[in-house]
Write a protein that holds these residues in place. Structure first.
Motif, mmCIF file in Angstrom:
data_model
loop_
_atom_site.group_PDB
_atom_site.id
_atom_site.type_symbol
_atom_site.label_atom_id
_atom_site.label_comp_id
_atom_site.label_asym_id
_atom_site.label_seq_id
_atom_site.Cartn_x
_atom_site.Cartn_y
_atom_site.Cartn_z
ATOM 1 N N ILE A 1 -11.807 -1.069 -2.472
ATOM 2 C CA ILE A 1 -10.730 -0.120 -2.205
ATOM 3 C C ILE A 1 -11.293 1.285 -2.338
ATOM 4 C CG2 ILE A 1 -9.939 -0.195 -4.613
ATOM 5 C CD1 ILE A 1 -7.063 0.283 -3.455
ATOM 6 N N VAL B 1 -5.618 -7.913 -4.188
ATOM 7 C CA VAL B 1 -6.564 -8.126 -3.080
ATOM 8 C C VAL B 1 -6.872 -9.612 -2.935
ATOM 9 C CG1 VAL B 1 -8.929 -7.714 -2.294
ATOM 10 C CG2 VAL B 1 -7.556 -5.818 -3.172
ATOM 11 N N LEU C 1 0.830 -1.206 0.000
ATOM 12 C CA LEU C 1 0.000 0.000 0.000
ATOM 13 C C LEU C 1 0.863 1.253 0.000
ATOM 14 C CD1 LEU C 1 -2.762 1.241 0.004
ATOM 15 C CD2 LEU C 1 -2.858 0.959 2.498
ATOM 16 N N SER D 1 -8.004 3.024 1.653
ATOM 17 C CA SER D 1 -8.402 1.882 2.472
ATOM 18 C C SER D 1 -8.749 0.704 1.568
ATOM 19 C CB SER D 1 -9.611 2.249 3.336
ATOM 20 O OG SER D 1 -10.033 1.157 4.123
ATOM 21 N N ILE D 2 -8.283 -0.481 1.967
ATOM 22 C CA ILE D 2 -8.596 -1.706 1.229
ATOM 23 C C ILE D 2 -9.236 -2.687 2.200
ATOM 24 C CG2 ILE D 2 -7.671 -3.629 -0.130
ATOM 25 C CD1 ILE D 2 -5.298 -1.861 -0.863
ATOM 26 N N THR E 1 -8.664 -0.586 -10.883
ATOM 27 C CA THR E 1 -9.283 -1.504 -9.928
ATOM 28 C C THR E 1 -9.112 -2.982 -10.288
ATOM 29 O OG1 THR E 1 -10.897 0.190 -9.295
ATOM 30 C CG2 THR E 1 -11.436 -2.092 -8.752
ATOM 31 N N THR F 1 -13.797 -4.432 -5.776
ATOM 32 C CA THR F 1 -12.890 -5.274 -6.550
ATOM 33 C C THR F 1 -13.534 -6.611 -6.878
ATOM 34 O OG1 THR F 1 -11.879 -6.154 -4.536
ATOM 35 C CG2 THR F 1 -10.861 -4.202 -5.509
#
Length: 392
Positions: free
Chosen positions: A140, A169, A26, A44-45, A162, A130
């Protein structure tokens, strides 16, 4: 968009990027987006995780704190940390993206968290799934401080990015799930060893440790008297009372055997006395918690606990298709035999002479020497005088 943005897709597809730890990944992404004039306020994920207690992991970056990982329990899904947030709205709508212009009052007022971001200087917010269409899937979000928010080119770039981010992810989700499930079923230390490659049958390492074993009294009668589901519920609560004090003091629960618990406190650079002291503190804390626990279905619960210090092999044993990561050795057998003497001697907590010697505690008193089944020589067994003064 400025030229630095053009390098981001290639960086995301680089195998070396996939090997980065989540915070480093990140941080690298944010640095490259910052070079592309995105002036990020927060990224933020959300990564759902297969885990009996965890709902997922949230990877968050802010300029003040950098990147960090937060573990979220299943309770979060019913709290204000999710209910009434853009993420809940995104999944309820089934849309792929949700954008809010935070410099516009009507848009930022849709969600309390976005009002707070706007008050802190954020001007625009983009949330992208995602895994579009999934219930509580991954997402995300990007919040910016850029005056006027994202321009059309920047917005198009983030949305187009994305699918590449989704690959990472998914990979992170698999890594988190693997690590989390191994920790749940093997323990944190054993999980680290397995992930590091110590998973071949017959492999392991020798370990000096304070050994910990306890057993519930009257479990067979309890199982005969109550339905199986009720017994499982009682055991879950019972093991919570047992495991928490062990883990809080640096011990590792290796296994639950019916109603029994086997744990170790590895002897490290702090020395044997430190490991034994923490094991004793855990035992006394468990006894106190069990004594204070009111279990309506089962009635009063009593346990016997034993402590030993010894040398064990810590590793993998079992069949070709089913392995167990545990400790084996004569010390483990001695530990279990000493615990069986708790009922005979009317003591809830016993310890071996080896443990008492390593502990270096004047409150330990000898209860005598006893023949133990399967142990060649009679063993001296001790109790803890301070405990008996308080509860006598």
């Amino acid at each position: 968009m400025s030229d630095p943005a053009a390098t981001i897709p290639g960086w995301l597809l680089d195998p070396a990027t996939s090997a980065l730890e989540p915070p480093a990944l990140l941080e690298g992404l944010v640095a490259r987006l910052g070079a592309a004039d995105l002036a990020l306020h927060r990224v933020s994920i959300w990564i759902p995780t297969k885990h009996p207690e965890l709902w997922g992991h949230q990877l968050v970056w802010t300029p003040e704190e950098g990147a960090r990982v937060t573990r979220r329990s299943h309770e979060v899904s019913r709290s204000t940390e999710f209910v009434g947030t853009p993420a809940e709205a995104l999944f309820a709508s089934g849309a792929a993206t949700l954008r809010c212009r935070l410099d516009r009052e009507d848009e930022r007022n849709r969600f309390e968290m976005l009002r707070n971001m706007a008050a802190a200087g954020a001007t625009d917010y983009l949330l992208a799934s995602t895994d579009p269409g999934a219930v509580h899937g991954s997402w995300i979000s990007f919040a910016t401080r850029r005056p006027g928010g994202y321009d059309d080119t920047q917005l198009e770039f983030l949305v187009g990015l994305t699918p590449l981010l989704a690959l990472h992810v998914q990979l992170l989700g698999a890594r988190f799930a693997t690590r989390s499930l191994l920790e749940v079923y093997l323990g944190a230390n054993a999980a680290r060893r397995v992930l590091a490659g110590e998973f071949r049958r017959g492999t392991g390492s020798e370990l000096d440790a304070a050994l910990w074993f306890c057993d519930m009294r009257g479990f067979t009668a309890l199982s005969d008297r109550l339905p199986a589901r009720a017994v499982v519920g009682i055991l879950d609560r019972y093991f919570e009372h047992v495991a928490a004090p062990i883990e809080e003091r640096g011990g590792e629960v290796l296994k639950f055997i019916g109603d029994a618990t086997l744990a170790v406190f590895p002897i490290d650079e702090a020395g044997a006395a430190s490991a034994c002291r923490r094991a004793l503190e855990a035992a006394r804390a468990v006894l106190a918690r069990i004594a204070a626990w009111s279990c309506e279905e089962a009635g009063p619960i009593e346990i016997g606990a034993a402590l030993h210090a010894g040398h064990v092999l810590y590793g993998n044993i079992g069949g070709r298709e089913r392995l167990d990561f545990t400790v084996i050795g004569a010390s483990v057998n001695e530990l279990c035999r000493v615990e069986s003497m708790c009922k005979v001697l009317g003591e809830p907590l016993l310890m071996t002479a080896a443990f008492a010697t390593a502990l270096e505690d004047p409150d330990v008193v000898s209860l005598g020497r006893f023949e133990l089944k399967g142990v060649a020589q009679a063993q001296e067994i001790g109790g803890h005088h301070a405990r008996r003064q308080r509860t006598g």
